[in-house]
Design a protein around this motif. Structure first.
Motif, PDB file in Angstrom:
ATOM      1  N   MET A  45       0.662  -1.172   0.095  1.00  0.00           N
ATOM      2  CA  MET A  45       0.086   0.169   0.143  1.00  0.00           C
ATOM      3  C   MET A  45       0.757   1.276   0.120  1.00  0.00           C
ATOM      4  SD  MET A  45      -2.941  -1.273  -0.023  1.00  0.00           S
ATOM      5  CE  MET A  45      -4.393   0.049   0.359  1.00  0.00           C
ATOM      6  N   ALA A  46       2.041   1.157  -0.185  1.00  0.00           N
ATOM      7  CA  ALA A  46       3.173   2.469  -0.278  1.00  0.00           C
ATOM      8  C   ALA A  46       3.010   3.127  -1.338  1.00  0.00           C
ATOM      9  CB  ALA A  46       4.587   1.674  -0.092  1.00  0.00           C
ATOM     10  N   VAL A  47       2.990   4.485  -0.949  1.00  0.00           N
ATOM     11  CA  VAL A  47       3.212   5.644  -2.140  1.00  0.00           C
ATOM     12  C   VAL A  47       4.219   6.369  -1.434  1.00  0.00           C
ATOM     13  CG1 VAL A  47       2.129   7.497  -2.952  1.00  0.00           C
ATOM     14  CG2 VAL A  47       0.590   5.485  -2.486  1.00  0.00           C
ATOM     15  N   ASP A  77      -1.610  21.594  -0.237  1.00  0.00           N
ATOM     16  CA  ASP A  77      -2.735  21.542   0.526  1.00  0.00           C
ATOM     17  C   ASP A  77      -3.974  20.951  -0.331  1.00  0.00           C
ATOM     18  OD1 ASP A  77      -1.563  22.398   3.027  1.00  0.00           O
ATOM     19  OD2 ASP A  77      -2.837  24.331   2.778  1.00  0.00           O
ATOM     20  N   GLU A  78      -3.760  21.278  -1.454  1.00  0.00           N
ATOM     21  CA  GLU A  78      -4.696  20.499  -2.468  1.00  0.00           C
ATOM     22  C   GLU A  78      -4.640  19.169  -2.924  1.00  0.00           C
ATOM     23  OE1 GLU A  78      -8.495  20.687  -3.969  1.00  0.00           O
ATOM     24  OE2 GLU A  78      -7.674  22.302  -2.952  1.00  0.00           O
ATOM     25  N   GLY A  79      -3.404  19.077  -3.001  1.00  0.00           N
ATOM     26  CA  GLY A  79      -2.606  17.625  -3.072  1.00  0.00           C
ATOM     27  C   GLY A  79      -3.177  16.726  -2.201  1.00  0.00           C
ATOM     28  N   ILE A  80      -2.982  17.052  -1.088  1.00  0.00           N
ATOM     29  CA  ILE A  80      -2.867  16.063   0.158  1.00  0.00           C
ATOM     30  C   ILE A  80      -4.604  15.962   0.286  1.00  0.00           C
ATOM     31  CG2 ILE A  80      -0.679  16.337   1.207  1.00  0.00           C
ATOM     32  CD1 ILE A  80      -2.073  17.938   3.283  1.00  0.00           C
ATOM     33  N   LYS A  81      -5.468  16.610   0.068  1.00  0.00           N
ATOM     34  CA  LYS A  81      -6.683  16.516  -0.133  1.00  0.00           C
ATOM     35  C   LYS A  81      -7.163  15.219  -0.810  1.00  0.00           C
ATOM     36  CE  LYS A  81      -7.919  20.981   1.483  1.00  0.00           C
ATOM     37  NZ  LYS A  81      -8.343  22.321   1.019  1.00  0.00           N
ATOM     38  N   LYS A  82      -6.481  15.156  -2.067  1.00  0.00           N
ATOM     39  CA  LYS A  82      -7.067  14.216  -3.113  1.00  0.00           C
ATOM     40  C   LYS A  82      -6.475  12.972  -2.784  1.00  0.00           C
ATOM     41  CE  LYS A  82      -7.265  17.715  -6.531  1.00  0.00           C
ATOM     42  NZ  LYS A  82      -6.506  18.607  -7.531  1.00  0.00           N
ATOM     43  N   LEU A  83      -5.440  12.755  -1.606  1.00  0.00           N
ATOM     44  CA  LEU A  83      -4.974  11.317  -1.501  1.00  0.00           C
ATOM     45  C   LEU A  83      -5.838  10.297  -0.978  1.00  0.00           C
ATOM     46  CD1 LEU A  83      -1.433  12.432  -0.135  1.00  0.00           C
ATOM     47  CD2 LEU A  83      -1.836  11.673  -2.298  1.00  0.00           C
ATOM     48  N   HIS A  88      -0.608   3.978   2.328  1.00  0.00           N
ATOM     49  CA  HIS A  88       0.373   4.259   3.333  1.00  0.00           C
ATOM     50  C   HIS A  88       1.416   5.328   2.681  1.00  0.00           C
ATOM     51  CE1 HIS A  88      -0.552   0.223   5.285  1.00  0.00           C
ATOM     52  NE2 HIS A  88      -1.428   0.998   5.350  1.00  0.00           N
ATOM     53  N   TYR A  89       1.745   6.548   3.053  1.00  0.00           N
ATOM     54  CA  TYR A  89       2.418   7.484   2.516  1.00  0.00           C
ATOM     55  C   TYR A  89       3.660   7.399   3.304  1.00  0.00           C
ATOM     56  CZ  TYR A  89      -1.780   8.430  -0.015  1.00  0.00           C
ATOM     57  OH  TYR A  89      -2.951   8.149  -0.829  1.00  0.00           O
ATOM     58  N   TYR A  90       4.760   7.407   2.685  1.00  0.00           N
ATOM     59  CA  TYR A  90       6.047   7.380   2.890  1.00  0.00           C
ATOM     60  C   TYR A  90       6.655   8.695   2.151  1.00  0.00           C
ATOM     61  CZ  TYR A  90       5.678   2.706   4.344  1.00  0.00           C
ATOM     62  OH  TYR A  90       5.321   1.527   5.020  1.00  0.00           O
ATOM     63  N   LEU A 111      -4.538  10.599   7.160  1.00  0.00           N
ATOM     64  CA  LEU A 111      -3.936   9.777   6.319  1.00  0.00           C
ATOM     65  C   LEU A 111      -2.387   9.070   7.156  1.00  0.00           C
ATOM     66  CD1 LEU A 111      -3.066  12.489   3.605  1.00  0.00           C
ATOM     67  CD2 LEU A 111      -4.552  10.457   3.326  1.00  0.00           C
ATOM     68  N   THR A 112      -2.339   8.060   6.648  1.00  0.00           N
ATOM     69  CA  THR A 112      -1.147   7.040   7.137  1.00  0.00           C
ATOM     70  C   THR A 112       0.202   7.773   6.651  1.00  0.00           C
ATOM     71  OG1 THR A 112      -2.586   5.358   7.702  1.00  0.00           O
ATOM     72  CG2 THR A 112      -0.130   4.819   7.936  1.00  0.00           C
ATOM     73  N   VAL A 113       1.130   7.951   7.559  1.00  0.00           N
ATOM     74  CA  VAL A 113       2.197   8.629   7.105  1.00  0.00           C
ATOM     75  C   VAL A 113       3.599   8.225   7.754  1.00  0.00           C
ATOM     76  CG1 VAL A 113       3.383  10.895   6.599  1.00  0.00           C
ATOM     77  CG2 VAL A 113       0.861  10.880   6.562  1.00  0.00           C
TER      78      VAL A 113
END
Length: 133
Positions: A45-47, A77-83, A88-90, A111-113
Motif C-alpha cells: 500500500m506504499a506511496v 494542501d490541495e494535493g493531500i486532500k486528493k490522496l 500508506h504515505y512514505y 492519512l497514514t504517514v
C-alpha cells in the motif's frame, strides 16, 4: 530547587492533563533511511512522496517518488486532500524538516504517514539508490 517527589507529582499532574512532557506534540512515525527503504519495498500500500522543490527533485529522487512541493502551500494542501486514505504515505525531503511538517499536516487529514529521518541527505550518506528519471 524542586525535590524529586515534587517533580514526580508535577509530572503526574501534567500526564493526567494529557500534556506530554518528553515528546513533541505530534507523533509522526519516523523511519531511518534503511527502515524506510525496507518498508517501501514490502508494503503493498506504499506511496512515496518527495516534498521538496521541483529543482531538488530533478537533481535526484527515490524511484517512483511522486513530487508534492511542501513549500507551494496551496498546491500541497490541495494535493493531500486528493490522496487515498487507504494507502500508506512514505515521505521525505532534503533534511527531514519539511517532511516532518508535511507529515503532521497529512496525519491531521487522517492519512497514514511515515517520515524519513534525516531526509535524502541521510539516504545518500547510506549509499541508497536515487534516480533522475
Amino acid at each position: 530547587q524542586m525535590c524529586i517527589r515534587d517533580r514526580r507529582i508535577l509530572m503526574a499532574i501534567l500526564a493526567a492533563l494529557g500534556i506530554c512532557t518528553s515528546c513533541s506534540a505530534s507523533d509522526v512515525n519516523e523511519l531511518s533511511p534503511q527502515q524506510f527503504n525496507d518498508a517501501v519495498n514490502t508494503d503493498s500500500m506504499a506511496v512515496v512522496i518527495d516534498v521538496r522543490k521541483p529543482s531538488e527533485y530533478a537533481e535526484g529522487h527515490l524511484k517512483n517518488a511522486q513530487l508534492l512541493d511542501f513549500l507551494d502551500e496551496p498546491a500541497f494542501d490541495e494535493g493531500i486532500k486528493k490522496l487515498d486514505k487507504t494507502k500508506h504515505y512514505y515521505i521525505y525531503c532534503r533534511s527531514g524538516r519539511r517532511s516532518h511538517n508535511a507529515a503532521e499536516k497529512m496525519q491531521k487529514l487522517g492519512l497514514t504517514v511515515y517520515d524519513m529521518r534525516g531526509g535524502i541527505l541521510s539516504w545518500n550518506r547510506q549509499g541508497l539508490p536515487v534516480t533522475t528519471e
